[in-house]
Scaffold this active site. Structure first.
Site, PDB file in Angstrom:
ATOM      1  N   GLY A  55       0.844  -1.196   0.000  1.00  0.00           N
ATOM      2  CA  GLY A  55       0.000   0.000   0.000  1.00  0.00           C
ATOM      3  C   GLY A  55       0.871   1.235   0.000  1.00  0.00           C
ATOM      4  O   GLY A  55       2.060   1.164   0.323  1.00  0.00           O
ATOM      5  N   CYS A  82       5.400  -5.986   1.827  1.00  0.00           N
ATOM      6  CA  CYS A  82       5.712  -4.552   1.752  1.00  0.00           C
ATOM      7  C   CYS A  82       4.999  -3.798   2.881  1.00  0.00           C
ATOM      8  O   CYS A  82       5.334  -3.983   4.046  1.00  0.00           O
ATOM      9  CB  CYS A  82       5.363  -4.003   0.372  1.00  0.00           C
ATOM     10  SG  CYS A  82       6.132  -2.403   0.033  1.00  0.00           S
ATOM     11  N   TYR A  83       4.005  -2.956   2.578  1.00  0.00           N
ATOM     12  CA  TYR A  83       3.261  -2.264   3.637  1.00  0.00           C
ATOM     13  C   TYR A  83       2.674  -3.279   4.617  1.00  0.00           C
ATOM     14  O   TYR A  83       2.643  -3.039   5.821  1.00  0.00           O
ATOM     15  CB  TYR A  83       2.140  -1.418   3.023  1.00  0.00           C
ATOM     16  CG  TYR A  83       1.275  -0.705   4.047  1.00  0.00           C
ATOM     17  CD1 TYR A  83       1.624   0.546   4.532  1.00  0.00           C
ATOM     18  CD2 TYR A  83       0.106  -1.290   4.529  1.00  0.00           C
ATOM     19  CE1 TYR A  83       0.831   1.193   5.476  1.00  0.00           C
ATOM     20  CE2 TYR A  83      -0.689  -0.654   5.474  1.00  0.00           C
ATOM     21  CZ  TYR A  83      -0.319   0.587   5.937  1.00  0.00           C
ATOM     22  OH  TYR A  83      -1.095   1.229   6.877  1.00  0.00           O
ATOM     23  N   HIS A 172       8.330  -7.568  -3.067  1.00  0.00           N
ATOM     24  CA  HIS A 172       7.109  -8.066  -3.699  1.00  0.00           C
ATOM     25  C   HIS A 172       7.369  -9.404  -4.393  1.00  0.00           C
ATOM     26  O   HIS A 172       7.795  -9.427  -5.558  1.00  0.00           O
ATOM     27  CB  HIS A 172       6.579  -7.047  -4.712  1.00  0.00           C
ATOM     28  CG  HIS A 172       6.022  -5.816  -4.097  1.00  0.00           C
ATOM     29  ND1 HIS A 172       4.699  -5.727  -3.698  1.00  0.00           N
ATOM     30  CD2 HIS A 172       6.602  -4.630  -3.776  1.00  0.00           C
ATOM     31  CE1 HIS A 172       4.485  -4.521  -3.173  1.00  0.00           C
ATOM     32  NE2 HIS A 172       5.621  -3.845  -3.208  1.00  0.00           N
ATOM     33  N   GLU A 174       5.235 -11.380  -5.575  1.00  0.00           N
ATOM     34  CA  GLU A 174       4.199 -11.666  -6.570  1.00  0.00           C
ATOM     35  C   GLU A 174       4.555 -11.194  -7.971  1.00  0.00           C
ATOM     36  O   GLU A 174       3.936 -11.624  -8.955  1.00  0.00           O
ATOM     37  CB  GLU A 174       2.864 -11.052  -6.141  1.00  0.00           C
ATOM     38  CG  GLU A 174       2.771  -9.542  -6.191  1.00  0.00           C
ATOM     39  CD  GLU A 174       3.285  -8.829  -4.947  1.00  0.00           C
ATOM     40  OE1 GLU A 174       2.916  -7.657  -4.734  1.00  0.00           O
ATOM     41  OE2 GLU A 174       4.071  -9.445  -4.193  1.00  0.00           O
ATOM     42  N   SER A 226     -23.451 -10.990 -25.101  1.00  0.00           N
ATOM     43  CA  SER A 226     -22.842  -9.933 -25.911  1.00  0.00           C
ATOM     44  C   SER A 226     -21.944 -10.493 -26.999  1.00  0.00           C
ATOM     45  O   SER A 226     -21.631  -9.797 -27.965  1.00  0.00           O
ATOM     46  CB  SER A 226     -22.020  -9.003 -25.019  1.00  0.00           C
ATOM     47  OG  SER A 226     -20.868  -9.680 -24.526  1.00  0.00           O
ATOM     48  N   GLY A 227     -21.516 -11.733 -26.843  1.00  0.00           N
ATOM     49  CA  GLY A 227     -20.526 -12.299 -27.745  1.00  0.00           C
ATOM     50  C   GLY A 227     -19.123 -12.136 -27.223  1.00  0.00           C
ATOM     51  O   GLY A 227     -18.154 -12.621 -27.817  1.00  0.00           O
ATOM     52  N   GLY A 228     -18.974 -11.437 -26.073  1.00  0.00           N
ATOM     53  CA  GLY A 228     -17.671 -11.307 -25.431  1.00  0.00           C
ATOM     54  C   GLY A 228     -17.320 -12.571 -24.673  1.00  0.00           C
ATOM     55  O   GLY A 228     -18.120 -13.500 -24.538  1.00  0.00           O
ATOM     56  N   VAL A 229     -16.102 -12.621 -24.145  1.00  0.00           N
ATOM     57  CA  VAL A 229     -15.592 -13.826 -23.489  1.00  0.00           C
ATOM     58  C   VAL A 229     -16.439 -14.203 -22.282  1.00  0.00           C
ATOM     59  O   VAL A 229     -16.885 -15.349 -22.148  1.00  0.00           O
ATOM     60  CB  VAL A 229     -14.121 -13.622 -23.051  1.00  0.00           C
ATOM     61  CG1 VAL A 229     -13.604 -14.880 -22.345  1.00  0.00           C
ATOM     62  CG2 VAL A 229     -13.253 -13.298 -24.247  1.00  0.00           C
ATOM     63  N   ASP A 230     -16.705 -13.249 -21.401  1.00  0.00           N
ATOM     64  CA  ASP A 230     -17.347 -13.559 -20.127  1.00  0.00           C
ATOM     65  C   ASP A 230     -18.768 -14.069 -20.297  1.00  0.00           C
ATOM     66  O   ASP A 230     -19.146 -15.111 -19.744  1.00  0.00           O
ATOM     67  CB  ASP A 230     -17.335 -12.326 -19.214  1.00  0.00           C
ATOM     68  CG  ASP A 230     -15.934 -11.803 -18.964  1.00  0.00           C
ATOM     69  OD1 ASP A 230     -14.982 -12.594 -19.089  1.00  0.00           O
ATOM     70  OD2 ASP A 230     -15.786 -10.604 -18.668  1.00  0.00           O
ATOM     71  N   SER A 231     -19.586 -13.344 -21.068  1.00  0.00           N
ATOM     72  CA  SER A 231     -20.970 -13.786 -21.245  1.00  0.00           C
ATOM     73  C   SER A 231     -21.033 -15.086 -22.043  1.00  0.00           C
ATOM     74  O   SER A 231     -21.905 -15.929 -21.802  1.00  0.00           O
ATOM     75  CB  SER A 231     -21.810 -12.700 -21.921  1.00  0.00           C
ATOM     76  OG  SER A 231     -21.394 -12.483 -23.250  1.00  0.00           O
ATOM     77  N   SER A 232     -20.099 -15.288 -22.963  1.00  0.00           N
ATOM     78  CA  SER A 232     -20.086 -16.524 -23.762  1.00  0.00           C
ATOM     79  C   SER A 232     -19.762 -17.737 -22.900  1.00  0.00           C
ATOM     80  O   SER A 232     -20.395 -18.791 -23.025  1.00  0.00           O
ATOM     81  CB  SER A 232     -19.079 -16.398 -24.905  1.00  0.00           C
ATOM     82  OG  SER A 232     -19.460 -15.395 -25.822  1.00  0.00           O
ATOM     83  N   LYS A 370     -10.001 -13.361 -15.357  1.00  0.00           N
ATOM     84  CA  LYS A 370     -10.188 -13.489 -16.802  1.00  0.00           C
ATOM     85  C   LYS A 370      -9.472 -14.709 -17.376  1.00  0.00           C
ATOM     86  O   LYS A 370     -10.044 -15.428 -18.202  1.00  0.00           O
ATOM     87  CB  LYS A 370      -9.702 -12.220 -17.503  1.00  0.00           C
ATOM     88  CG  LYS A 370      -9.816 -12.256 -19.023  1.00  0.00           C
ATOM     89  CD  LYS A 370     -11.259 -12.190 -19.495  1.00  0.00           C
ATOM     90  CE  LYS A 370     -11.752 -10.765 -19.478  1.00  0.00           C
ATOM     91  NZ  LYS A 370     -13.103 -10.624 -20.073  1.00  0.00           N
TER      92      LYS A 370
END
Length: 514
Positions: A55, A82-83, A172, A174, A226-232, A370
């Site tokens: 942070g 870190c923080y 960090h 990560e 919508s045809g996007g990744v998530d809704s598909s 994603k």
């Protein structure tokens, strides 16, 4: 909660989602919670471990994010980063100070020396590069802690209380810049927290399908596709669970890429057992956009019209049962950045009109990032081109046609964009870029074609490389590839006589032009 869980407690760190992804890469489920979450909620979850993020604040500033020291008494392993490391030290009686001299501050790649007796480092070399980003530092660890790493300027680059399973690192682990950082996180998860690594996509699919079947019973589900990744992927997952009980409503507003509406329809009518409803309303959208030049006004009109068309269809035919949407985990993460904390409004989280009453909302992807959504899509048999579809603005080509949006101008852009994609796929360069597309800037230029003077449209090509879309660099596409793209667009697309390439990074530019 049945699955083993690790909590990432967010203190406003820029890498909070990256930490969660590193945990999940080790097949351990992880949730991000703001530092304002009540400790009773943490007790209820009963996580296998807790990770404090970094942070931008100083722990000795009373207005900075803090947490109840009771969290260290729960018997749950904690890793502070870190923080988060400084907060652990400060809360337990250690000494955190500000570097009076900038030479003591550390930013970027730093040689770090590790104590190999510490469980986080025992499988690593004695020293390595870590990514530092701090001005404050721990001058003295709390009682019961031993120093487990140091640098030339940082006396406590890591610390550990083995008995209480409390660990802190000033750097960090990560980020990719830290050598063996992923191994450190894995050691915390498996050797300290005792995780078994049961978070896998195949088990996620089986569990989610069973949950949807139980929740829905014999009722119907409506999903806006919508045809996007998530809704598909959400549609494919729900279809696997309930088949024809699912109705997907696809609003084709005429502002998609060339043949994209047909591709979406063919995919979901041929591959999946569901009811597919396509609403072709391109003419209506263009009528609403007539004479509109301002990009924000265009976005408003397209968003409002989409909302109205979609819900009018639902209201007429499908306003009962359950409503589903492709919300994913980053859409609903609550930020830990101080008093401004709120859940962001996202295009995947649709408001249901008050006069439509569904029993509940189904969000089968709400726990996934994603890349995990893409993995599920591949496993469910969705076409690769759809699963790995590039980001596409909600208003579609409406904000890539600069100025007034007309049927003719949309057609020009669709054809030019299709050529660009075809050439990138042919040469194999598409995978080198994060996003690429054509833009119609609304500029006409003089040219000579067939010994005649022309005054025609200019097409701009935009292509970027990025890890997170917060910043981006323009893609260094080889000149010969750009030459082929330009030649084809000018020869194959009517009313275009010039092609230019956008070499602006983000910042100062944005990825999209509008």
């Amino acid at each position: 909660m049945n699955k083993e869980t690790v909590i990432v407690l967010d203190f406003g760190g820029q890498y909070n989602q990256l930490i969660a992804r590193r945990v999940r890469e080790n097949n351990v489920y992880c949730e991000i919670l703001p530092y304002t979450v009540d400790i009773e909620k943490i007790k209820e979850i009963n996580p296998k471990g807790i990770i404090f993020t970094g942070g931008p604040n100083s722990v000795y500033d009373e207005s900075s994010p803090h947490y109840s020291p009771e969290i260290f008494k729960l018997g749950i392993p904690v890793l502070g980063i870190c923080y988060g490391c400084q907060l652990m030290a400060y809360s337990l009686g250690g000494n955190v100070v500000s570097a009076a001299d900038d030479s003591v501050s550390e930013y970027g790649k730093t040689v770090t020396n590790y104590n190999k007796d510490c469980v986080l480092f025992n499988a690593l070399p004695e020293s390595g590069i870590s990514w530092m980003s701090h001005r404050d530092y721990i001058s003295e660890p709390p009682k019961g802690f031993e120093i487990t790493a140091h640098t030339d300027n940082c006396p406590v680059a890591a610390m550990a209380d083995k008995e209480r399973k409390l660990y802190g690192v000033q750097f960090h682990p990560e980020v990719n810049h830290t050598e063996n950082g992923s191994k450190m996180i894995k050691s915390f998860l498996y050797d300290v927290c005792g995780c078994k690594g049961e978070w896998k996509m195949d088990s996620f699919i089986d569990t989610t399908v069973a949950q949807i079947k139980e929740q829905v019973g014999d009722k119907g589900v409506v999903l806006g596709l919508s045809g996007g990744v998530d809704s598909s992927v959400a549609a494919a997952l729900i279809s696997k669970a309930i088949g024809k009980q699912l109705t997907c409503v696809f609003v084709d507003q005429g502002l998609m890429r060339k043949d994209e509406g047909d591709f979406v329809e063919q995919t979901f009518t041929k591959l999946f057992d569901m009811n597919f409803v396509r609403i072709n309303c391109g003419e209506e959208f263009l009528a609403k956009l007539k004479g509109i030049f301002d990009p924000e006004e265009k976005r408003n009109i397209i968003g409002t019209e989409f909302y109205n068309v979609f819900w009018d269809k639902i209201r007429d035919s499908y306003g009962s049962g359950f409503f589903a949407q492709g919300t994913i985990y980053p859409d609903r993460i609550e930020s830990g950045k101080g008093d401004a904390a709120k859940i962001k409004t996202h295009h995947n989280q649709v408001g249901v009109p008050n006069d439509i009453k569904f029993e509940d909302i189904i969000e089968p992807l709400k726990d996934l990032f994603k890349d995990e959504v893409r993995e599920v899509g591949e496993m469910l048999g969705l076409p690769h081109d759809l699963v790995w579809r590039q980001p596409f603005p909600g208003p579609g080509l409406g904000v890539r046609v600069i100025g007034e949006v007309t049927a003719e101008r949309v057609k020009i852009l669709q054809e030019a964009d299709a050529i660009l994609r075809d050439e990138m796929d042919k040469c194999g360069y598409a995978k080198e870029m994060s996003q690429f597309f054509a833009v119609l800037p609304g500029v006409k230029t003089v040219g000579v074609m067939g010994d005649s003077r022309t005054y025609s449209e200019l097409v701009a090509i935009r292509a970027v490389t990025t890890d997170d879309f917060m910043t981006a660099d323009w893609a260094k596409i080889p000149y010969d590839i750009l030459g082929r793209v330009s030649n084809r667009i000018i020869n194959e697309v009517n009313q275009v006589n010039r092609v230019v390439y956008d070499i602006t990074s983000k910042p100062p530019g944005t990825v999209e032009w509008e």
